[in-house]
Design a protein around this motif. Structure first.
Motif, PDB file in Angstrom:
ATOM      1  N   ARG A   1      47.860  42.271  77.416  1.00 27.15           N
ATOM      2  CA  ARG A   1      47.202  43.456  78.494  1.00 27.15           C
ATOM      3  C   ARG A   1      48.265  45.233  78.614  1.00 27.15           C
ATOM      4  O   ARG A   1      47.727  46.009  77.738  1.00 27.15           O
ATOM      5  N   LEU A   2      49.764  44.159  78.203  1.00 26.97           N
ATOM      6  CA  LEU A   2      50.247  45.154  78.488  1.00 26.97           C
ATOM      7  C   LEU A   2      50.746  45.472  77.059  1.00 26.97           C
ATOM      8  O   LEU A   2      50.660  45.971  76.901  1.00 26.97           O
ATOM      9  N   ARG A   3      50.571  44.663  76.092  1.00 22.00           N
ATOM     10  CA  ARG A   3      50.854  45.274  74.704  1.00 22.00           C
ATOM     11  C   ARG A   3      49.412  46.365  74.310  1.00 22.00           C
ATOM     12  O   ARG A   3      50.264  46.865  73.094  1.00 22.00           O
ATOM     13  N   ASP A   4      48.646  45.853  74.437  1.00 22.24           N
ATOM     14  CA  ASP A   4      47.371  47.041  74.310  1.00 22.24           C
ATOM     15  C   ASP A   4      48.037  47.955  75.040  1.00 22.24           C
ATOM     16  O   ASP A   4      48.253  49.423  74.306  1.00 22.24           O
ATOM     17  N   GLY A   5      48.748  48.377  76.391  1.00 24.83           N
ATOM     18  CA  GLY A   5      48.666  49.315  76.892  1.00 24.83           C
ATOM     19  C   GLY A   5      49.961  50.018  75.928  1.00 24.83           C
ATOM     20  O   GLY A   5      50.289  51.546  74.980  1.00 24.83           O
ATOM     21  N   ALA A   6      50.999  48.925  75.125  1.00 27.33           N
ATOM     22  CA  ALA A   6      52.609  49.615  74.176  1.00 27.33           C
ATOM     23  C   ALA A   6      52.061  50.038  73.043  1.00 27.33           C
ATOM     24  O   ALA A   6      52.746  51.148  72.862  1.00 27.33           O
ATOM     25  N   GLU A   7      50.341  49.773  72.554  1.00 28.96           N
ATOM     26  CA  GLU A   7      49.702  50.440  70.999  1.00 28.96           C
ATOM     27  C   GLU A   7      49.859  52.067  71.565  1.00 28.96           C
ATOM     28  O   GLU A   7      50.030  52.514  70.572  1.00 28.96           O
ATOM     29  N   GLU A   8      49.474  52.399  72.621  1.00 30.39           N
ATOM     30  CA  GLU A   8      48.962  53.879  73.026  1.00 30.39           C
ATOM     31  C   GLU A   8      50.961  54.448  72.420  1.00 30.39           C
ATOM     32  O   GLU A   8      50.997  55.065  71.865  1.00 30.39           O
TER      33      GLU A   8
END
Length: 349
Positions: free
Chosen positions: A328-335
């Motif tokens: 989930r955190l990686r999804d945020g980092a992709e922003e």
């Protein structure tokens, strides 16, 4: 909190990576050469540390200097040199060493008073070999690895310049020295001592070349698993520059912990705005970032993109270290990845 001094004012020496930091392939990274000229003009030493053992330092320095950055052969520290230094400390002067790799391996051995022996040498020369130094070389053949395996099966010391599994090329990823180490290790059931990044010996050699203390030396690089992890293993501060391949999502997914996050080498010459906690948010410059569970909310204001990234990464890493789900955190980092790509379009390789 921002300081009144430039970031580089806290250091006497810089260990600088090359590909993705100073150049990308044949092209200069914008602002890098001018920044390095300014760093040297301030009296700060710079050496270029490379895992590429196939090239000789003079060739590397020529490429760097042609882009406008300060560089001589003596400013280049290679993993081949680190490997040769390791063997020189263990062997008698003039000892014969199998040079499994390109010209960089041969020159490095000669420079420390060891005698390089190429794999297709006659049997009398091979019988004198006291160790093997393995580095990448495009000219290596199957028979060369057979020669190395035969010698190493007797228990000779085996040092490898680096264990990068892949080598970036314009068309993608090619097998690197690590892949060829695996080839030999599978047959020999042993592995070499590795001296290149992320292992400490290359950084220690760079410190010796600079003549600086570890606490006053900064390692700059774009790859987390080699440059940043290697600096940590050597006990020196690191600056992760976002001009290369690794992105914020890679940092969140891994374990690396850079001391600083820079948009480019030009940021060495600016005060460093570090992210700070503000109640339920993280701030950097005028940027504000809030975590809602594992979701990232950006309020950039008029902050530079790198300041938004610093605040966002601080929020994500705090959540990661508190047990947040990495996926989930990686999804945020992709922003944050997309923010960087929109701010500075770059070559993917």
């Amino acid at each position: 909190m921002a300081t009144d001094e430039t970031l580089i004012a806290g250091y006497d020496g810089v260990v600088c990576d090359l590909d993705g930091v100073v150049y990308r392939g044949a092209d200069a990274v914008p602002e890098a050469a001018d920044a390095l000229q300014a760093v040297v003009a301030r009296g700060v030493g710079v050496v270029y540390a490379t895992n590429n053992a196939s090239r000789v330092p003079a060739e590397v320095a020529e490429q760097v200097a042609a882009l406008g950055a300060p560089a001589t052969a003596g400013d280049v520290v290679s993993s081949a040199q680190a490997g040769a230094a390791r063997l020189a400390a263990e062997l008698q002067p003039g000892s014969a060493v199998l040079a499994l790799g390109g010209d960089g391996v041969v020159e490095a051995l000669e420079a420390v008073g060891l005698q390089p022996v190429v794999p297709d040498a006659d049997q009398r020369e091979l019988d004198r070999v006291a160790a093997v130094l393995q580095g990448y070389g495009k000219q290596l053949r199957v028979r060369d690895f057979e020669t190395a395996a035969r010698l190493l099966s007797t228990g000779l010391p085996w040092v490898a310049s680096n264990d990068d599994a892949t080598l970036p090329l314009p068309w993608g990823q090619s097998p690197g020295n690590g892949a060829y180490i695996d080839l030999l290790a599978g047959a020999l059931r042993r592995r070499p001592d590795v001296v290149g990044k992320p292992h400490p010996p290359l950084y220690r050699l760079a410190l010796d070349r600079l003549g600086t203390k570890s606490a006053r030396t900064l390692a700059v690089g774009d790859r987390l698993s080699t440059d940043i992890d290697g600096a940590a293993a050597a006990g020196i501060d690191s600056a992760w520059v976002l001009t290369g391949v690794d992105r914020p999502s890679d940092l969140v997914a891994g374990e690396a912990s850079p001391t600083y996050v820079l948009g480019s080498l030009a940021d060495l010459l600016l005060p460093y705005a570090a992210p700070t906690r503000d109640a339920d948010a993280w701030r950097c410059g005028s940027a504000r970032v809030v975590m809602d569970g594992d979701d990232l909310h950006l309020e950039p204001g008029d902050a530079a993109a790198v300041e938004v990234v610093r605040a966002g990464l601080a929020a994500l890493l705090a959540r990661r270290d508190g047990g947040g789900a990495r996926d989930r955190l990686r999804d945020g980092a992709e922003e944050l990845d997309r923010l960087l790509e929109a701010d500075t379009p770059r070559d993917p390789g």
